[in-house]
Each structure stands twice: as C-alpha cells, then as structure tokens.
Design an enzyme around this catalytic site. Structure first.
Site, PDB file in Angstrom:
ATOM      1  N   ARG A 234       0.855  -1.180   0.000  1.00 51.86           N
ATOM      2  CA  ARG A 234       0.000   0.000   0.000  1.00 51.86           C
ATOM      3  C   ARG A 234       0.895   1.235   0.000  1.00 51.86           C
ATOM      4  O   ARG A 234       1.881   1.301   0.742  1.00 51.86           O
ATOM      5  CB  ARG A 234      -0.905   0.022   1.243  1.00 51.86           C
ATOM      6  N   GLU A 263      -1.958   7.578  -5.624  1.00 54.79           N
ATOM      7  CA  GLU A 263      -2.206   6.853  -6.882  1.00 54.79           C
ATOM      8  C   GLU A 263      -3.587   7.112  -7.477  1.00 54.79           C
ATOM      9  O   GLU A 263      -3.757   7.003  -8.692  1.00 54.79           O
ATOM     10  CB  GLU A 263      -1.963   5.348  -6.714  1.00 54.79           C
ATOM     11  N   HIS A 294      -0.057  -0.353 -10.326  1.00 55.53           N
ATOM     12  CA  HIS A 294      -0.817  -1.238  -9.426  1.00 55.53           C
ATOM     13  C   HIS A 294      -1.236  -2.508 -10.177  1.00 55.53           C
ATOM     14  O   HIS A 294      -2.426  -2.848 -10.248  1.00 55.53           O
ATOM     15  CB  HIS A 294      -2.033  -0.504  -8.847  1.00 55.53           C
TER      16      HIS A 294
HETATM   17  P1  NAD Z   1      -1.834 -10.852   4.904  1.00 58.17           P
HETATM   18  O1  NAD Z   1      -2.863 -10.342   5.860  1.00 58.17           O
HETATM   19  O2  NAD Z   1      -1.891 -12.283   4.492  1.00 58.17           O
HETATM   20  O3  NAD Z   1      -0.385 -10.579   5.478  1.00 58.17           O
HETATM   21  C1  NAD Z   1      -0.024  -9.359   6.058  1.00 58.17           C
HETATM   22  C2  NAD Z   1       0.978  -9.661   7.159  1.00 58.17           C
HETATM   23  O4  NAD Z   1       1.456  -8.400   7.646  1.00 58.17           O
HETATM   24  C3  NAD Z   1       0.370 -10.426   8.334  1.00 58.17           C
HETATM   25  O5  NAD Z   1       1.128 -11.595   8.595  1.00 58.17           O
HETATM   26  C4  NAD Z   1       0.442  -9.428   9.490  1.00 58.17           C
HETATM   27  O6  NAD Z   1       0.651 -10.051  10.735  1.00 58.17           O
HETATM   28  C5  NAD Z   1       1.634  -8.587   9.060  1.00 58.17           C
HETATM   29  N1  NAD Z   1       1.719  -7.286   9.709  1.00 58.17           N
HETATM   30  C6  NAD Z   1       0.714  -6.486  10.135  1.00 58.17           C
HETATM   31  N2  NAD Z   1       1.221  -5.380  10.705  1.00 58.17           N
HETATM   32  C7  NAD Z   1       2.574  -5.494  10.647  1.00 58.17           C
HETATM   33  C8  NAD Z   1       3.647  -4.663  11.074  1.00 58.17           C
HETATM   34  N3  NAD Z   1       3.434  -3.496  11.671  1.00 58.17           N
HETATM   35  N4  NAD Z   1       4.911  -5.105  10.832  1.00 58.17           N
HETATM   36  C9  NAD Z   1       5.134  -6.294  10.230  1.00 58.17           C
HETATM   37  N5  NAD Z   1       4.161  -7.101   9.805  1.00 58.17           N
HETATM   38  C10 NAD Z   1       2.894  -6.701  10.005  1.00 58.17           C
HETATM   39  O7  NAD Z   1      -1.923  -9.861   3.624  1.00 58.17           O
HETATM   40  P2  NAD Z   1      -1.450 -10.201   2.148  1.00 58.17           P
HETATM   41  O8  NAD Z   1      -2.564 -10.852   1.408  1.00 58.17           O
HETATM   42  O9  NAD Z   1      -0.131 -10.858   2.168  1.00 58.17           O
HETATM   43  O10 NAD Z   1      -1.329  -8.702   1.552  1.00 58.17           O
HETATM   44  C11 NAD Z   1      -0.240  -7.859   1.911  1.00 58.17           C
HETATM   45  C12 NAD Z   1      -0.366  -6.485   1.259  1.00 58.17           C
HETATM   46  O11 NAD Z   1      -0.361  -6.599  -0.164  1.00 58.17           O
HETATM   47  C13 NAD Z   1      -1.655  -5.712   1.607  1.00 58.17           C
HETATM   48  O12 NAD Z   1      -1.306  -4.376   1.896  1.00 58.17           O
HETATM   49  C14 NAD Z   1      -2.449  -5.739   0.320  1.00 58.17           C
HETATM   50  O13 NAD Z   1      -3.316  -4.630   0.206  1.00 58.17           O
HETATM   51  C15 NAD Z   1      -1.329  -5.707  -0.703  1.00 58.17           C
HETATM   52  N6  NAD Z   1      -1.721  -6.159  -2.043  1.00 58.17           N
HETATM   53  C16 NAD Z   1      -1.219  -5.510  -3.135  1.00 58.17           C
HETATM   54  C17 NAD Z   1      -1.566  -5.935  -4.417  1.00 58.17           C
HETATM   55  C18 NAD Z   1      -1.024  -5.283  -5.662  1.00 58.17           C
HETATM   56  O14 NAD Z   1      -1.508  -5.573  -6.761  1.00 58.17           O
HETATM   57  N7  NAD Z   1      -0.013  -4.428  -5.568  1.00 58.17           N
HETATM   58  C19 NAD Z   1      -2.424  -7.026  -4.567  1.00 58.17           C
HETATM   59  C20 NAD Z   1      -2.885  -7.687  -3.438  1.00 58.17           C
HETATM   60  C21 NAD Z   1      -2.517  -7.242  -2.175  1.00 58.17           C
END
Ligand code: NAD
Length: 329
Positions: A234, A263, A294
């Site tokens: 994000r 964005e 994105h």
């Molecule tokens: P997820 O919930 O499976 O994993 C996120 C992890 O981050 C969790 O294990 C959580 O415990 C950890 N976390 C939370 N706060 C934290 C902190 N302060 N420090 C360290 N770790 C922390 O989520 P995911 O499905 O792996 O998605 C991760 C990110 O990717 C999200 O922000 C999502 O919006 C983004 N995303 C981007 C795209 C893209 O196209 N660019 C697509 C999908 C998801």
C-alpha cells in the site's frame, strides 16, 4: 439472485459470464466505482460487489442499506477502502478476497527486484539512444548474495520469501504473527535487526496505524547504504518524500513501487506526462526508480479468483451464510 458489480473491467467479464452460467445467478456490470452518487442503483439488486482504490465514505452504506442491500463483496485484498464503523452501523456484511493469488504479487515483486539488480531501466534508456555498451548500466549482484527483509510475512510475504529462499537468498522476516510453517525459509527477527542486515527490503503488510509511514526518514536512517526498497503493498506505507530524498542522495541502490499514496490521482487513467503529480514526474526520471500501475496482482489466475470468490461471497452473505472471507468487526 441479481448482483450489481461496480467497477468491472473488461478482463473480468468472461469470468463473470462463466460464473453466471455455472450458478444461474444474474450479474450486471457497471464500469464506475461504488460512490454515494451511484449507490442507489443497487435498489433493483440483491447484492453488490466492487473492486476499487477510491474510499467508500459513510453515506454509501446508508444508501445501500436503505435500498435493501445486506453486504458488499470486495474483489480485492485491501479493504482499507471501507469505513468499517459506518458499514457495521448499517448492518452491512463485508467481504474481501483475501488471497486470490499471493504468487502473482510475489512474482511481480521478484521481477522488480531483478530489474533493479540488473539496472534494466538504465540499459533500456541507453539502448533507446543507440548506446549498447556494458558501461551504460553496471555490474549486477546475483540474488543468492542478497539478504532480503520481508516486512509482513503473511500470504504474499510468505510466497515471496519462499521464492527468494529457493533462489538462494537469505530471508529475514518481520511480523508480529509467527508462522511455524515459514521457519524453513524465513529467519524471524526484529525490524531494527532486519534493517541493519538487509540489502533489500520488501513491504507486504496491510495499511494500518502501525504501518502508515513506516518507511519514514528515521526508518531510512537505519538501513544500509545501497539498500533496495520494494513496495507492492500500500502506497501510504512508504513516505514518498523520504524515499525520493534517499534515492536522489544515492543512499539507496534502487526502489520499485506498484502503489503510491497519491495513486488515485493518476493510476488506471491515461493522461499527459506533464499532468502527473510533480513527485511522480521527478521520480520516474530516475534510472533506479521503477513505478508500475498497481498491476502486481494482474494475472489470469488472480482475475478469475477475484471474480468467482467475490460473487460466491455476495450470494453467501446475502443469504445469511458464512464465508472465511468475511471482514468481522
Ligand atoms: P496478509 O494479511 O496475508 O499478510 C499481512 C501480514 O502483515 C500479516 O502476517 C500481518 O501479521 C503482518 N503485519 C501487520 N502489521 C505489521 C507490522 N506493523 N509489521 C510487520 N508485519 C505486520 O496480507 P497479504 O494478502 O499478504 O497482503 C499484503 C499487502 O499486499 C496488503 O497491503 C495488500 O493490500 C497488498 N496487495 C497488493 C496488491 C497489488 O496488486 N499491488 C495485490 C494484493 C494485495
């Protein structure tokens, strides 16, 4: 059941058609995101679905609830677009597609890491001017020589960590949640230790109070000179002014971002380069800064899953059933 699908993109339509044929439900697609201006269009429908980066403010839920809608099925991971208290106040059940293809984002992060390592942008720009010399770029490092800090070792972070490990890189994991199944390829550690040791740092956390502006000036003070920064999570996780300052000062080897805090001003639109936000115009001039629109998620597997899973959830939640994808209060 009749479902109104907001912000549908052409690539989703074949999967929508297949889902309708399979389930017998009817889906009508709109190309606009869900806003307060078009929420009332849901009146003739039983359920709604959207995918969007534009936030849905409080009045949207009121209009949906007034029109008999009981849920919103998001076709994406990031649900920071919801005003959760406002939605729950109107008894709307919310769902996201938490894992439509973690590998898609992990593979793209790896792609950009290789691009930075290989200085591909420098070479491409030089070749566009007829300069085909080795010196146009520079010697690369190989991936097994890297220590990569994965901040947020959830679905995407774990997939990325596994790929890095398979390629011989050392992976440091930072996450308040420990997952034993990651032990084989992640060394869990503290943020400060990871920043002190990593040659590359990749963000895979949600956006929350702790991660907003996580990568600020103080954060960059703790990283090694020549570190690579990757943000496919994000935009608001990285302070873009701090990142730009470190890139232009030569303190970072390179950075790739698929998301930026501003964005919504330019992503998913066509515009003159001169109409882009000033910081984006400056950053994209840099040879070692990679911006993408994105698209880390954008694979055939992901699109199929985001459509099918969200539409299934729309039906389930409207009928009062349960899904793992429900966002609970
Ligand atoms: P997820 O919930 O499976 O994993 C996120 C992890 O981050 C969790 O294990 C959580 O415990 C950890 N976390 C939370 N706060 C934290 C902190 N302060 N420090 C360290 N770790 C922390 O989520 P995911 O499905 O792996 O998605 C991760 C990110 O990717 C999200 O922000 C999502 O919006 C983004 N995303 C981007 C795209 C893209 O196209 N660019 C697509 C999908 C998801």
């Amino acid at each position: 059941m009749k479902i109104l699908m907001y912000n549908a993109v052409p690539e989703e339509r074949p999967f929508v058609a297949k889902w309708m044929a399979k389930t017998g439900h009817e889906v009508v697609t709109l190309s606009e995101p869900l806003t307060v201006d078009n929420a009332a269009q849901a009146a003739e429908f039983d359920a709604v679905s959207t995918q969007q980066t534009i936030a849905m403010p409080a009045p949207v839920y009121q209009v949906l609830a007034d029109n008999g809608i009981k849920q919103i099925a998001l076709r994406q991971v990031g649900y920071d677009v919801f005003d959760l208290p406002a939605a729950f106040k109107h008894h709307l059940r919310l769902s996201n597609v938490a894992a439509y293809s973690p590998r898609a984002i992990a593979e793209y992060t790896l792609t950009q890491l290789f691009n930075i390592l290989r200085q591909n942008k420098k070479y491409e720009r030089a070749m566009a001017t007829g300069d085909y010399t080795w010196a146009a770029g520079g010697q690369a490092r190989e991936i097994y020589q890297l220590t990569v800090a994965v901040i947020g070792v959830g679905r995407i972070g774990s997939a990325f960590a596994q790929m890095l490990h398979a390629l011989g890189a050392q992976v440091l994991g930072v996450d308040p949640v420990y997952r034993a199944q990651n032990e084989a390829f992640v060394e869990y550690t503290t943020l400060d230790d990871a920043l002190a040791r990593a040659n590359a740092i990749s963000f895979h956390t949600p956006l929350n109070d702790e991660t907003r502006n996580l990568a600020d000036q103080a954060f960059f003070d703790k990283v090694q000179p020549g570190t690579i920064v990757l943000n496919m999570a994000r935009g608001e996780i990285v302070d873009m002014a701090a990142l730009e300052a470190r890139l232009t000062a030569g303190q970072l080897y390179g950075a790739a971002v698929d998301v930026t805090p501003n964005e919504n001003e330019f992503m998913n639109q066509k515009q003159a380069v001169t109409d882009l936000p000033d910081n984006i115009q400056r950053l994209t001039q840099l040879d070692n800064f990679y911006l993408s629109p994105h698209i880390a998620f954008y694979t055939n597997t992901a699109i199929k899953n985001m459509v099918e899973m969200a539409l299934n959830d729309a039906v389930t939640l409207t009928q009062g059933g349960y899904t793992d994808n429900e966002i609970l209060r």
